[in-house]
Design an enzyme around this catalytic site. Structure first.
Site, mmCIF file in Angstrom:
data_model
loop_
_atom_site.group_PDB
_atom_site.id
_atom_site.type_symbol
_atom_site.label_atom_id
_atom_site.label_comp_id
_atom_site.label_asym_id
_atom_site.label_seq_id
_atom_site.Cartn_x
_atom_site.Cartn_y
_atom_site.Cartn_z
ATOM 1 N N SER A 63 0.931 -1.101 0.019
ATOM 2 C CA SER A 63 0.151 0.083 -0.063
ATOM 3 C C SER A 63 0.850 1.257 -0.130
ATOM 4 O O SER A 63 1.983 1.256 0.573
ATOM 5 C CB SER A 63 -0.965 0.106 1.264
ATOM 6 O OG SER A 63 -1.201 1.267 1.409
ATOM 7 N N HIS A 88 -1.518 -1.636 -4.374
ATOM 8 C CA HIS A 88 -2.785 -1.427 -3.627
ATOM 9 C C HIS A 88 -2.796 0.049 -3.321
ATOM 10 O O HIS A 88 -1.947 0.711 -2.608
ATOM 11 C CB HIS A 88 -2.815 -2.473 -2.071
ATOM 12 C CG HIS A 88 -3.715 -1.984 -1.434
ATOM 13 N ND1 HIS A 88 -5.065 -2.867 -1.460
ATOM 14 C CD2 HIS A 88 -4.075 -1.408 -0.349
ATOM 15 C CE1 HIS A 88 -5.886 -2.683 -0.536
ATOM 16 N NE2 HIS A 88 -5.244 -1.274 -0.150
ATOM 17 N N ASP A 95 -5.117 3.126 -2.209
ATOM 18 C CA ASP A 95 -6.011 3.352 -0.944
ATOM 19 C C ASP A 95 -6.643 4.668 -1.409
ATOM 20 O O ASP A 95 -6.212 5.868 -1.262
ATOM 21 C CB ASP A 95 -5.569 3.581 0.190
ATOM 22 C CG ASP A 95 -4.986 2.269 0.654
ATOM 23 O OD1 ASP A 95 -5.877 1.287 0.997
ATOM 24 O OD2 ASP A 95 -3.940 2.131 1.216
ATOM 25 N N MET A 136 -9.571 7.223 -0.734
ATOM 26 C CA MET A 136 -10.572 7.437 0.429
ATOM 27 C C MET A 136 -11.402 8.739 0.022
ATOM 28 O O MET A 136 -10.807 9.709 -0.472
ATOM 29 C CB MET A 136 -9.953 7.858 1.784
ATOM 30 C CG MET A 136 -9.127 6.587 2.231
ATOM 31 S SD MET A 136 -8.171 6.999 3.772
ATOM 32 C CE MET A 136 -7.041 5.647 3.939
ATOM 33 N N HIS A 155 -8.436 0.336 -3.683
ATOM 34 C CA HIS A 155 -9.228 0.017 -2.549
ATOM 35 C C HIS A 155 -10.080 1.085 -2.422
ATOM 36 O O HIS A 155 -9.793 2.158 -1.700
ATOM 37 C CB HIS A 155 -8.296 -0.203 -1.107
ATOM 38 C CG HIS A 155 -9.126 -0.679 -0.102
ATOM 39 N ND1 HIS A 155 -8.445 -0.501 1.181
ATOM 40 C CD2 HIS A 155 -10.377 -0.734 0.381
ATOM 41 C CE1 HIS A 155 -9.197 -0.809 2.184
ATOM 42 N NE2 HIS A 155 -10.386 -0.982 1.628
ATOM 43 N N MET A 188 -12.413 3.066 -0.621
ATOM 44 C CA MET A 188 -13.035 3.600 0.725
ATOM 45 C C MET A 188 -13.838 4.663 0.593
ATOM 46 O O MET A 188 -13.567 5.759 0.978
ATOM 47 C CB MET A 188 -11.828 3.452 2.039
ATOM 48 C CG MET A 188 -11.233 2.399 2.232
ATOM 49 S SD MET A 188 -9.916 2.621 3.104
ATOM 50 C CE MET A 188 -8.597 2.766 1.865
ATOM 51 N N MET A 200 -10.650 -6.479 6.069
ATOM 52 C CA MET A 200 -9.606 -5.456 6.969
ATOM 53 C C MET A 200 -9.390 -5.956 8.260
ATOM 54 O O MET A 200 -10.071 -6.379 9.259
ATOM 55 C CB MET A 200 -10.773 -4.159 6.921
ATOM 56 C CG MET A 200 -10.917 -3.360 5.868
ATOM 57 S SD MET A 200 -9.273 -3.076 4.812
ATOM 58 C CE MET A 200 -8.524 -1.805 5.878
ATOM 59 N N PHE A 203 -6.510 4.888 7.824
ATOM 60 C CA PHE A 203 -5.159 5.373 8.044
ATOM 61 C C PHE A 203 -4.222 4.119 8.134
ATOM 62 O O PHE A 203 -4.387 3.206 8.454
ATOM 63 C CB PHE A 203 -5.072 6.044 9.542
ATOM 64 C CG PHE A 203 -6.049 7.214 9.668
ATOM 65 C CD1 PHE A 203 -5.484 8.496 9.196
ATOM 66 C CD2 PHE A 203 -7.207 6.946 10.160
ATOM 67 C CE1 PHE A 203 -6.385 9.657 9.388
ATOM 68 C CE2 PHE A 203 -8.221 8.243 10.306
ATOM 69 C CZ PHE A 203 -7.816 9.317 9.971
ATOM 70 N N GLY A 204 -3.004 4.332 7.711
ATOM 71 C CA GLY A 204 -2.097 3.535 7.649
ATOM 72 C C GLY A 204 -1.357 3.328 8.883
ATOM 73 O O GLY A 204 -1.371 4.673 9.663
ATOM 74 N N ASP A 234 -5.381 -6.554 4.967
ATOM 75 C CA ASP A 234 -5.220 -5.125 5.014
ATOM 76 C C ASP A 234 -5.387 -4.427 6.169
ATOM 77 O O ASP A 234 -6.207 -4.321 6.737
ATOM 78 C CB ASP A 234 -5.894 -4.539 3.665
ATOM 79 C CG ASP A 234 -5.329 -3.005 3.552
ATOM 80 O OD1 ASP A 234 -4.318 -2.587 3.953
ATOM 81 O OD2 ASP A 234 -6.417 -2.265 3.160
ATOM 82 N N THR A 240 3.154 0.372 5.853
ATOM 83 C CA THR A 240 4.455 0.690 6.414
ATOM 84 C C THR A 240 5.520 -0.123 6.695
ATOM 85 O O THR A 240 6.589 0.174 6.736
ATOM 86 C CB THR A 240 3.998 1.336 7.874
ATOM 87 O OG1 THR A 240 3.105 0.513 8.627
ATOM 88 C CG2 THR A 240 3.358 2.847 7.813
#
Ligand code: DX5
Ligand code: ZN
Length: 221
Positions: A10, A35, A37, A39, A69, A71, A140, A146-147, A174, A197
């Site tokens: 990610s 991946h 993300d 949002m 992904h 969201m 999930m 948030f990462g 994830d 991360t």
């Protein structure tokens, strides 16, 4: 066909001002897919990027497999723009969607694979009626948004249930997944591993990606 171990970093916590270079580096270090993300600030309390950015990335990176992904509150709205941006797998959350089958069909008609995602509070059995149409299920392992959050091991029964009942399904996890938590995911039956991360921040990305893949591989029958 038996499922395969695939690692999809990610890029959420990467240097987004340098997205193409960061993405290429992950691919060069062995990532199987990216991946991405997305949002919308409504479905989750955070905002990232949309299809214009994904399209720009696709112009620089021609062949890699892209998962978005989603969201977002209204995933149907972004199907066509994301297909046009060169997305391969369109993973959306079922929670805000009234007619999951219809949205899934639209995704497939636009040429993308369908991923169905569930938040930690959603029962995995809620997905059962859609599994004939889904290419991937994303469980999930943090609250989306948030990462860098802590892995929720109590989501593993969902993964186990899916693997026991759907041996050939691509099951993705994830959130908080890295070398410390990968055994738990792999043992439960996950084969598509998103890691933010733990991979992006690693001094040796290729080593971490390899380690994650090797662990998953060791549990696949
Ligand atoms: C969280 C995102 C994740 C996140 C993963 O809402 O969906 O993809 O970036 O990052 P880590 O691995 O740091 O939890
Ligand atoms: Zn994600």
């Amino acid at each position: 066909m038996p499922v395969q171990a695939k690692i999809g970093p990610s890029i959420l916590n990467a240097d987004l001002s340098n997205l193409a270079a960061e993405s290429q580096k992950l691919l060069d270090n062995g990532a199987d897919y990216l991946h991405l993300d997305v949002m919308d600030g409504t479905f989750v309390p955070n905002l990232t990027f949309g299809h214009p950015m994904v399209k720009s990335l696709r112009n620089k990176i021609k062949t890699a497999f892209f998962e978005t992904h989603m969201m977002v509150q209204n995933p149907e709205q972004w199907i066509e723009p994301m297909a046009d941006a060169g997305v391969n797998l369109y993973t959306f959350h079922v929670e805000p969607v009234q007619d999951v089958v219809r949205v899934s069909r639209k995704v497939q008609e636009s040429g993308m694979k369908v991923g169905l995602a569930i938040k930690p509070g959603t029962e995995v059995q809620d997905l059962e009626k859609y599994l004939s149409i889904a290419d991937v299920v994303l469980v999930m392992t943090v609250e989306p948004g948030f990462g860098g959050q802590s892995f929720m091991a109590d989501m593993m029964p969902k993964v186990k249930w899916l693997r026991e009942n759907y041996p050939n399904l691509d099951i993705e996890v994830d959130g908080g997944v890295g070398p410390k938590t990968i055994h738990c995911c792999a043992e439960a039956g996950a084969n598509m591993i998103v890691s933010g991360t733990a991979v992006v921040g690693a001094s040796d990305q290729s080593q971490v990606i390899k380690e994650l893949r090797d662990v998953v591989h060791s549990y696949l029958k």
